[in-house]
Enzyme design. Structure first.
Site, short mmCIF file in Angstrom:
data_model
loop_
_atom_site.label_atom_id
_atom_site.label_comp_id
_atom_site.label_asym_id
_atom_site.label_seq_id
_atom_site.Cartn_x
_atom_site.Cartn_y
_atom_site.Cartn_z
N ALA A 63 -0.43 -1.93 2.68
CA ALA A 63 -0.71 -2.45 1.34
C ALA A 63 -2.22 -2.71 1.25
O ALA A 63 -2.89 -2.80 2.28
CB ALA A 63 0.07 -3.73 1.14
N GLU A 105 6.41 1.45 5.99
CA GLU A 105 7.57 1.11 5.16
C GLU A 105 7.83 2.20 4.13
O GLU A 105 8.98 2.53 3.82
CB GLU A 105 7.33 -0.24 4.48
CG GLU A 105 7.33 -1.39 5.49
CD GLU A 105 7.01 -2.72 4.85
OE1 GLU A 105 5.87 -2.87 4.37
OE2 GLU A 105 7.89 -3.59 4.82
N GLU A 125 1.82 -6.58 10.05
CA GLU A 125 1.72 -7.67 9.08
C GLU A 125 1.59 -9.04 9.73
O GLU A 125 0.86 -9.91 9.24
CB GLU A 125 2.94 -7.66 8.14
CG GLU A 125 2.92 -6.58 7.08
CD GLU A 125 3.47 -5.24 7.55
OE1 GLU A 125 3.59 -5.02 8.77
OE2 GLU A 125 3.77 -4.39 6.68
C1 3H9 Z 1 1.15 -4.71 4.28
O1 3H9 Z 1 1.19 -3.52 4.35
C2 3H9 Z 1 2.18 -5.54 3.56
C3 3H9 Z 1 3.46 -4.80 3.31
O2 3H9 Z 1 4.39 -5.04 4.33
C4 3H9 Z 1 4.21 -5.19 2.08
C5 3H9 Z 1 3.61 -5.62 0.86
C6 3H9 Z 1 4.57 -5.92 -0.23
N1 3H9 Z 1 -6.28 -2.91 2.65
O3 3H9 Z 1 -10.86 -1.22 9.98
P1 3H9 Z 1 -11.82 -0.24 9.42
C7 3H9 Z 1 -10.68 -1.32 4.73
S1 3H9 Z 1 -0.12 -5.60 4.99
C8 3H9 Z 1 -7.52 -2.96 2.16
O4 3H9 Z 1 -13.26 -0.51 9.60
P2 3H9 Z 1 -10.93 1.73 11.33
C9 3H9 Z 1 -11.53 -2.19 5.64
O5 3H9 Z 1 -11.72 -3.47 5.09
C10 3H9 Z 1 -1.22 -4.35 5.60
N2 3H9 Z 1 -8.60 -2.53 2.84
O6 3H9 Z 1 -11.52 1.25 9.93
C11 3H9 Z 1 -12.80 -1.38 5.72
O7 3H9 Z 1 -13.52 -1.61 4.52
P3 3H9 Z 1 -15.11 -1.63 4.55
C12 3H9 Z 1 -0.76 -3.76 6.87
C13 3H9 Z 1 -8.40 -2.02 4.04
O8 3H9 Z 1 -10.93 3.21 11.30
C14 3H9 Z 1 -12.31 0.07 5.66
O9 3H9 Z 1 -11.00 0.01 5.09
N3 3H9 Z 1 -1.77 -2.88 7.38
C15 3H9 Z 1 -7.12 -1.95 4.62
O10 3H9 Z 1 -11.60 1.03 12.44
C16 3H9 Z 1 -12.22 0.74 7.01
O11 3H9 Z 1 -11.46 -0.10 7.88
C17 3H9 Z 1 -2.74 -3.32 8.19
O12 3H9 Z 1 -2.77 -4.48 8.56
C18 3H9 Z 1 -6.03 -2.42 3.86
N4 3H9 Z 1 -4.76 -2.36 4.33
O13 3H9 Z 1 -9.44 1.21 11.37
C19 3H9 Z 1 -3.76 -2.31 8.62
N5 3H9 Z 1 -7.22 -1.41 5.86
O14 3H9 Z 1 -15.53 -0.27 5.04
C20 3H9 Z 1 -5.13 -2.87 8.47
C21 3H9 Z 1 -8.52 -1.14 6.03
O15 3H9 Z 1 -15.48 -1.97 3.16
N6 3H9 Z 1 -6.15 -1.91 8.81
N7 3H9 Z 1 -9.24 -1.51 4.96
O16 3H9 Z 1 -15.46 -2.71 5.54
C22 3H9 Z 1 -6.47 -1.57 10.06
O17 3H9 Z 1 -5.88 -2.00 11.02
C23 3H9 Z 1 -7.62 -0.63 10.24
O18 3H9 Z 1 -8.40 -0.68 9.08
C24 3H9 Z 1 -7.23 0.85 10.49
C25 3H9 Z 1 -8.51 1.73 10.48
C26 3H9 Z 1 -6.56 0.94 11.88
C27 3H9 Z 1 -6.30 1.35 9.44
#
Ligand code: 3H9
Length: 702
Positions: A63, A105, A125
């Site tokens: 999300a 999901e 999450e």
């Molecule tokens: C969820 O899904 C809830 C659901 O169950 C249900 C809801 C109803 N959203 O980390 P990076 C941005 S909760 C917004 O440097 P990497 C991040 O801020 C979510 N922004 O890259 C950054 O921005 P900036 C569950 C996001 O290659 C840019 O993307 N998912 C999100 O080292 C690059 O990120 C997670 O918890 C996001 N979801 O790693 C996954 N994700 O460049 C969270 C990233 O402006 N994300 N951004 O600073 C991660 O773990 C890592 O970002 C990922 C990539 C592994 C994907």
């Protein structure tokens, strides 16, 4: 048609492509686009099956976290999943990169899942203080069984495609091009009916077959690990609902728990931590396109524990390392310890032997400095002695190539002074690793007065390459982390002199969520270190309390901490569990008497406030002086380098949740009782007066 979700036809297969860089987060526009394109594919009589794929570097990574805490925007996630459930044509999710959270999901809502072998799947999450809120806690146990689903959801750790295939999360691993593989798979299943839907599976969640003890055990383990965090426990509750309730009622329970979690301070704190880590990499005067240097070969000076740990960090990241010391015997000893550490990881099954061989093969030893002419970066990790460091940097300046970066791992000394011993202060920087360097995620990047933008940008980029969270800090004694640690440990010691005992102080701190209290931490680090340093220093001037008095007395008795089986606590042979020791109580009482302190009962509140608020006040001074760029950078330092509980958001975030006016009032009270060291920082005083937060300085609301 949506900009972020595209539709195209490949023969009889409709392809829905999510194109929302950088990570295809499921924001409102993506949700809307998915519903629209799915309807289009279903309406098209030519389309027999559908592939759902992510463009760019990843499938949907979750999300959109930046939408959390704001009013919900329609359509919601549930509507997307309802649309998938209602699909009359098979939908195949094609995964690459990181299919995380809402992304996974979404894939679970599809009829089939295929992935390339490099893909990772997870429900992280819990690390944001919430739980999967789009059916993940109901679908995953139905698909892969309760024990494995619990493990993934409660830990939040992803699994790789091979593991995902083995547990039945994936239907196929695609060799070669993902889209081509997914199209072939979709064509193969196009005619199959009924359509398999994860929500319809029952065998894995059959109440009569699932042992309820798995939930009791998971909750117990989660409570122990979470150290006060509630999210893992909510995850267990939600998965339990998958067994106890029919699917739709389970979804409803998941939703309630999700909304409860979303409102918690814990979740606000963990979301703050997520963005804080990423913001730390952005430095206002360093443009994103600042040129960087290539770092292919690194020399580490000092083959001791710290040097060896740093060498492993680079070797793990595929970078060549030269480990340097004065004598061959020291180099060999360092290399031997490194090989032993790797072998231990292999024996625990956490590293494959060929990978260990590759890593060990990247580290060579050296005693002749003249052979360091080709390294791109040198990290000096020798004793904390200015004279020695200056001599080393002068020598490096003569030997190393012109654009080599010369870095010091000092934890206290003046990087500007060290830089002056070279003819290229712009190439000099501090890279402060934390012990054990191959484990701790924090890297304080100390920007000197003359450090060039290229050097700083290179080190920031490098921190990511080597898996560290880099935080840029300015030059001062102890930088951000150790400077704040100093005030916190000082208060812990003074509390002991005033009437508390180590176990009481440590108990207050561990109940807050730290893994260890200050006394147990000192035992781990070794009481001899501070004692030896203090021996060379003059006694504190009159009016300034000597916070080292108890530690020094214990060290004089040969009680150096864990390594000698005794320090602030005693330790059974081979054990790391601190046991309160009556001898220490006597020593402490003796010190209090010697210092003319009448011991009194100390409340847990006083312990907490003196330890935490002193740290926060120092953090405010650091911020005011510009040593840290943002309050969130200080939080990042403390969470990644000093064990501050992430679900509290870091010291500055925590201060905002307490309220700065309240902290300010306490600081004034302590200043009146305990003197000048407690004077509130001017910044904190100003923010408290305006009823503001540290977060307001970072342009955000707490
Ligand atoms: C969820 O899904 C809830 C659901 O169950 C249900 C809801 C109803 N959203 O980390 P990076 C941005 S909760 C917004 O440097 P990497 C991040 O801020 C979510 N922004 O890259 C950054 O921005 P900036 C569950 C996001 O290659 C840019 O993307 N998912 C999100 O080292 C690059 O990120 C997670 O918890 C996001 N979801 O790693 C996954 N994700 O460049 C969270 C990233 O402006 N994300 N951004 O600073 C991660 O773990 C890592 O970002 C990922 C990539 C592994 C994907």
């Amino acid at each position: 048609m949506s900009d972020v979700v595209k539709f195209e036809k490949r023969g009889h297969i409709g392809v829905i492509g999510v194109d929302n860089p950088p990570v295809n987060a499921l924001g409102q526009a993506v949700r809307q686009g998915l519903i629209e394109t799915l309807a289009k594919a279903l309406a098209d009589t030519d389309v027999q099956a559908i592939v759902l794929i992510g463009k760019g570097r990843t499938f949907v990574a979750g999300a959109d976290i930046s939408e959390f805490g704001k009013p919900p925007k329609e359509p919601g996630f549930a509507e997307v999943l309802d649309a998938l459930d209602a699909s009359t044509k098979p939908v195949v999710a094609a995964l690459h990169g990181t299919a995380l959270g809402g992304g996974l999901e979404l894939a679970l809502g599809c009829n089939y899942r295929v992935a390339v072998k490099e893909a990772k799947c997870g429900l992280p999450e819990v690390k944001l203080g919430i739980l999967p809120g789009a059916g993940g806690t109901q679908r995953l146990p139905r698909l892969i069984g309760v024990p494995k689903a619990l493990e993934m959801i409660v830990s939040g750790d992803p699994i790789n495609a091979t593991q995902a295939r083995a547990v039945g999360l994936l239907d196929e691993i695609v060799e070669g091009d993902l889209l081509e593989g997914a199209l072939t798979f979709a064509a193969r299943v196009a005619e199959q009916r009924p359509l398999p839907r994860v929500r319809d599976l029952t065998a894995n969640v059959d109440k009569t077959k699932v042992d309820p003890a798995v939930f009791t055990k998971a909750a117990k383990d989660a409570a122990a690990r979470a150290r006060g965090g509630q999210a893992p426990l909510r995850c267990v509750e939600a998965v339990k609902a998958a067994v106890e309730l029919p699917f739709d009622a389970g979804l409803k329970r998941e939703r309630e728990l999700f909304e409860e979690a979303m409102k918690s301070t814990e979740s606000a704190a963990l979301r703050h931590v997520f963005f804080a880590e990423r913001t730390a990499a952005k430095i206002p005067d360093i443009a994103a396109d600042t040129p960087t240097l290539l770092i292919r070969k690194v020399a580490i000076l000092g083959a001791g524990t710290m040097g060896g740990g740093i060498a492993m960090v680079f070797a793990n990241a595929g970078i060549q390392v030269v480990l340097v010391d004065r004598e061959q015997a020291l180099v060999d000893k360092g290399l031997g310890i490194i090989a032993k550490n790797y072998a231990a990881t292999v024996s625990k099954g956490k590293l494959a032997q060929p990978e260990m061989d590759a890593r060990v093969g990247r580290i060579s030893g050296e005693i002749d400095w003249n052979n360091l002419g080709d390294v791109d970066l040198v990290i000096e990790a020798v004793f904390e002695e200015m004279g020695l460091k200056k001599e080393i940097f002068g020598k490096l300046d003569r030997i190393c190539k012109k654009d080599a970066i010369l870095a010091t791992n000092t934890s206290t000394l003046d990087v500007n002074e060290i830089a002056q011993s070279t003819s290229r202060p712009e190439q000099v920087i501090g890279l402060h690793f934390f012990s054990p360097a191959n484990v701790m995620r924090l890297l304080e990047i100390v920007r000197g007065k003359a450090t060039s933008k290229t050097v700083l940008a290179t080190c920031l980029k490098l921190s990511k390459t080597i898996g560290k969270v880099g935080v840029v800090v300015g030059v001062c004694n102890g930088f951000v982390g150790n400077r704040m640690l100093h005030t916190y440990f000082r208060e812990a010691q003074l509390l002991i002199q005033d009437g508390a005992l180590p176990a009481q102080v440590d108990g207050v701190i561990t109940r807050f969520g730290f893994a260890m209290g200050p006394c147990a931490t000192s035992d781990l680090a070794g009481l001899d270190v501070g004692w030896r340093i203090r021996k060379g220093l003059p006694k504190p001037p009159p009016g300034v309390r000597d916070s080292g008095a108890v530690g020094d007395k214990l060290a004089e008795m040969g009680r150096f901490g864990q390594k000698t089986g005794a320090g602030f606590y005693k330790y059974e042979p081979g054990s790391r569990t601190p046991v309160p020791d009556p001898v220490v109580e006597e020593v402490i009482e003796g010190v209090s008497k010697e210092l003319g302190i009448e011991r009194r009962a100390i409340s847990d509140d006083e312990i907490f406030e003196r330890c935490l608020y002193s740290m926060i006040n120092e953090g405010a001074k650091i911020l005011d002086e510009g040593i840290a760029l943002r309050a969130s950078d200080i939080d990042t330092v403390w969470i990644n380098g000093y064990g501050f509980p992430p679900h509290r958001g870091g010291p500055m975030f925590y201060a905002d949740t307490v309220g700065l006016p309240r902290i300010y009032a306490k600081l004034q009270e302590f200043a009146a009782k305990y003197g000048k060291v407690w004077e509130p920082s001017a910044l904190l005083a100003r923010l408290a007066k305006d009823n503001q937060t540290f977060a307001s300085l970072d342009g955000k609301k707490a």
